[in-house]
Design a protein around this motif. Sequence first.
Motif, PDB file in Angstrom:
ATOM      1  N   ILE A   1       0.861  -1.186   0.000  1.00 15.94           N
ATOM      2  CA  ILE A   1       0.000   0.000   0.000  1.00 15.94           C
ATOM      3  C   ILE A   1       0.898   1.237   0.000  1.00 15.94           C
ATOM      4  CG2 ILE A   1      -1.698   1.356   1.307  1.00 15.94           C
ATOM      5  CD1 ILE A   1      -2.816  -1.291   2.383  1.00 15.94           C
ATOM      6  N   ARG A   2       0.667   2.105  -0.994  1.00 15.63           N
ATOM      7  CA  ARG A   2       1.446   3.351  -1.031  1.00 15.63           C
ATOM      8  C   ARG A   2       0.842   4.337  -0.049  1.00 15.63           C
ATOM      9  NH1 ARG A   2       3.644   6.751  -6.202  1.00 15.63           N
ATOM     10  NH2 ARG A   2       4.382   8.568  -5.073  1.00 15.63           N
ATOM     11  N   ILE A   3       1.653   4.787   0.874  1.00 16.41           N
ATOM     12  CA  ILE A   3       1.150   5.780   1.822  1.00 16.41           C
ATOM     13  C   ILE A   3       1.751   7.147   1.504  1.00 16.41           C
ATOM     14  CG2 ILE A   3       0.793   4.095   3.698  1.00 16.41           C
ATOM     15  CD1 ILE A   3       3.439   5.958   4.742  1.00 16.41           C
ATOM     16  N   VAL A   4       1.135   8.167   2.065  1.00 18.79           N
ATOM     17  CA  VAL A   4       1.636   9.533   1.880  1.00 18.79           C
ATOM     18  C   VAL A   4       2.368   9.910   3.160  1.00 18.79           C
ATOM     19  CG1 VAL A   4       1.004  11.912   1.367  1.00 18.79           C
ATOM     20  CG2 VAL A   4      -0.398  10.031   0.490  1.00 18.79           C
ATOM     21  N   PRO A   5       3.695   9.977   3.121  1.00 19.45           N
ATOM     22  CA  PRO A   5       4.426  10.200   4.374  1.00 19.45           C
ATOM     23  C   PRO A   5       4.359  11.636   4.885  1.00 19.45           C
ATOM     24  CG  PRO A   5       5.957   9.957   2.552  1.00 19.45           C
ATOM     25  CD  PRO A   5       4.591   9.699   1.997  1.00 19.45           C
ATOM     26  N   GLU A   6       3.826  12.524   4.075  1.00 19.67           N
ATOM     27  CA  GLU A   6       3.693  13.939   4.442  1.00 19.67           C
ATOM     28  C   GLU A   6       5.046  14.584   4.704  1.00 19.67           C
ATOM     29  OE1 GLU A   6       0.805  14.275   7.566  1.00 19.67           O
ATOM     30  OE2 GLU A   6      -0.761  13.302   6.380  1.00 19.67           O
ATOM     31  N   VAL A   7       5.992  14.366   3.806  1.00 20.93           N
ATOM     32  CA  VAL A   7       7.262  15.091   3.871  1.00 20.93           C
ATOM     33  C   VAL A   7       7.517  15.745   2.517  1.00 20.93           C
ATOM     34  CG1 VAL A   7       8.365  13.627   5.621  1.00 20.93           C
ATOM     35  CG2 VAL A   7       8.649  13.074   3.230  1.00 20.93           C
ATOM     36  N   GLU A   8       8.151  16.920   2.592  1.00 22.21           N
ATOM     37  CA  GLU A   8       8.377  17.679   1.357  1.00 22.21           C
ATOM     38  C   GLU A   8       9.850  17.786   1.045  1.00 22.21           C
ATOM     39  OE1 GLU A   8       6.400  21.441   0.826  1.00 22.21           O
ATOM     40  OE2 GLU A   8       4.563  20.630   1.716  1.00 22.21           O
ATOM     41  N   GLY A   9      10.246  17.288  -0.103  1.00 27.11           N
ATOM     42  CA  GLY A   9      11.638  17.415  -0.534  1.00 27.11           C
ATOM     43  C   GLY A   9      11.825  18.734  -1.257  1.00 27.11           C
ATOM     44  N   LYS A  10      13.084  19.159  -1.357  1.00 28.09           N
ATOM     45  CA  LYS A  10      13.367  20.406  -2.082  1.00 28.09           C
ATOM     46  C   LYS A  10      13.572  20.054  -3.554  1.00 28.09           C
ATOM     47  CE  LYS A  10      15.762  22.832   1.634  1.00 28.09           C
ATOM     48  NZ  LYS A  10      16.445  21.811   2.417  1.00 28.09           N
ATOM     49  N   THR A  11      12.508  20.080  -4.287  1.00 26.30           N
ATOM     50  CA  THR A  11      12.592  19.819  -5.726  1.00 26.30           C
ATOM     51  C   THR A  11      11.453  20.582  -6.391  1.00 26.30           C
ATOM     52  OG1 THR A  11      12.890  18.059  -7.360  1.00 26.30           O
ATOM     53  CG2 THR A  11      11.168  17.686  -5.733  1.00 26.30           C
ATOM     54  N   HIS A  12      11.399  20.565  -7.700  1.00 25.80           N
ATOM     55  CA  HIS A  12      10.325  21.292  -8.375  1.00 25.80           C
ATOM     56  C   HIS A  12       8.971  20.707  -7.969  1.00 25.80           C
ATOM     57  CE1 HIS A  12       7.770  22.945 -11.493  1.00 25.80           C
ATOM     58  NE2 HIS A  12       8.740  23.825 -11.729  1.00 25.80           N
ATOM     59  N   LYS A  13       7.981  21.578  -7.793  1.00 30.29           N
ATOM     60  CA  LYS A  13       6.701  21.082  -7.246  1.00 30.29           C
ATOM     61  C   LYS A  13       6.032  20.048  -8.172  1.00 30.29           C
ATOM     62  CE  LYS A  13       3.570  25.046  -8.220  1.00 30.29           C
ATOM     63  NZ  LYS A  13       3.406  25.029  -9.588  1.00 30.29           N
ATOM     64  N   HIS A  14       6.368  20.075  -9.441  1.00 30.53           N
ATOM     65  CA  HIS A  14       5.771  19.085 -10.351  1.00 30.53           C
ATOM     66  C   HIS A  14       6.277  17.671 -10.102  1.00 30.53           C
ATOM     67  CE1 HIS A  14       4.597  22.137 -13.719  1.00 30.53           C
ATOM     68  NE2 HIS A  14       4.085  22.417 -12.553  1.00 30.53           N
ATOM     69  N   ILE A  15       7.423  17.559  -9.442  1.00 28.64           N
ATOM     70  CA  ILE A  15       7.965  16.212  -9.209  1.00 28.64           C
ATOM     71  C   ILE A  15       8.107  15.907  -7.720  1.00 28.64           C
ATOM     72  CG2 ILE A  15       9.033  15.791 -11.465  1.00 28.64           C
ATOM     73  CD1 ILE A  15      11.672  16.835 -10.401  1.00 28.64           C
ATOM     74  N   MET A  16       7.299  16.595  -6.908  1.00 21.46           N
ATOM     75  CA  MET A  16       7.218  16.322  -5.471  1.00 21.46           C
ATOM     76  C   MET A  16       6.040  15.388  -5.247  1.00 21.46           C
ATOM     77  SD  MET A  16       6.964  19.606  -3.130  1.00 21.46           S
ATOM     78  CE  MET A  16       8.220  20.801  -3.223  1.00 21.46           C
ATOM     79  N   THR A  17       6.217  14.330  -4.503  1.00 19.40           N
ATOM     80  CA  THR A  17       5.076  13.409  -4.340  1.00 19.40           C
ATOM     81  C   THR A  17       4.820  12.968  -2.901  1.00 19.40           C
ATOM     82  OG1 THR A  17       6.531  11.541  -4.813  1.00 19.40           O
ATOM     83  CG2 THR A  17       5.299  12.396  -6.669  1.00 19.40           C
TER      84      THR A  17
END
Length: 429
Positions: free
Chosen positions: A146-162
């Motif tokens: 099951i893919r979960i959303v870990p709720e962390v934001e990496g420093k990358t372009h917003k189009h490739i942040m997941t």
Amino acid sequence: MTKETHYTFAGHDTVALANTFGTPLYVMSEDMIRQRCRLIREGFLDKHPGSRAAYASKAFLSMGLCRIIEEEGFCLDVVSGGELFTALQAGFPMERVIFHGNNKSIEELKMAVKHNVGRIVIDHPEEIALLETIAAEAEQQVKIQIRIVPEVEGKTHKHIMTGQKDTKFGVPLAPSLIHGVVKEALESPHLELMGFHFHLGSNLFEQDIYVKAVERVMKLTKELKDSLGFVPKELNAGGGYGIRYREGDQVYPATYYTEVIMEAVKELSHEMSLQEPDVTIEPGRWIVGEAGITLYSVGAVKTIPGVRTYVSVDGGMPDNIRPALYGANYEAIVANKANELKTEVVTIAGKCCETGDILIWDQETPPLERGDILAVPSTGAYSDSMASNYNRLPRPAVVLLTGDEARLMVDRENYDDLLMRERRAANKK
Ligand SMILES: Cc1ncc(COP(=O)(O)O)c(C=O)c1O
């Protein structure tokens, strides 16, 4: 001009490649791809029994690449029926396929079940019931994560942040949702829940976000053990490892990411008295990105006095959409003038009817003229796989370099190919 002034890639004279195969041309180095796989094997797989590495095929996929990935002992991450079909046609072992996607169609799920893919990654709550029905009809057991959303934001372009909370990917971490989804999966007779998956985004350079994501998964694991008695056997920590696009860009070995992931998994499992899950990683760009270059021929050179010089090449946004799509930065090397002094600053433009079709702003070069060959490094990932026929430009060929050999891996499209989908009878007078 002597050969010594030519830019070489993986031991090959790139000007000779352009002359032999034409431009625009994607060039991939098999040796460099295998070297990246070897580094992952030695730095990660060999050190951690039970671990697995999957190549994220969206970065670049062809049947030839499937063969290399299979021989390297890697798994393959696919996200569509088309990617799965390519792997099937290449004879890639289906038990090594991980099937992703935020909106897999019923047909795609049926195809994945029919061919017994190794893992299907559930991306939204409703997919459990959908897959259970399909698996029951096919009288098959299906292993899922099951893919979960870990709720962390990496420093990358917003189009490739997941990995952030507000994303179309994965099951939200809200306890009301995720606990219900896990319970439903555990109660589904034809599904076997192996564990969780997260993917934080692409071209990431921070370690702490991976650690944070592992913390979220382990916390969830602890809660689920306490409430449902479920302990996952697997953790799929996705990909996203950054690469060097330009001279001077930061670059890290895969172990920069995998070591902190493994440390966090081990420590937290111990701390929470949980069974350590087997970890899978899914890099795409890190494996093929720097193993590919694109060659172009220079055409029109136009100087706007006091403004800038546009150097137009015979490709552009159809073969590399990344600069136009999210401002990706590349550099160019003048392949036939590799040792000449860079006295100019020019803008490398594509040939499409879009002002935004600029491959590189402000590139230092020697003086350029029609017929010069430009090489753009680090285009092995998300170039061919994202290519289009905008302005009806045929897509470039892909040449694979293996040792001293250079051979076509994918043909150049021709004008007839462009009409392949058209019903000629209906469209002709
Ligand atoms: C689920 C998943 N895994 C792995 C990857 C690979 O990412 P990268 O090529 O940045 O390593 C992606 C890319 O979008 C992805 O969506």
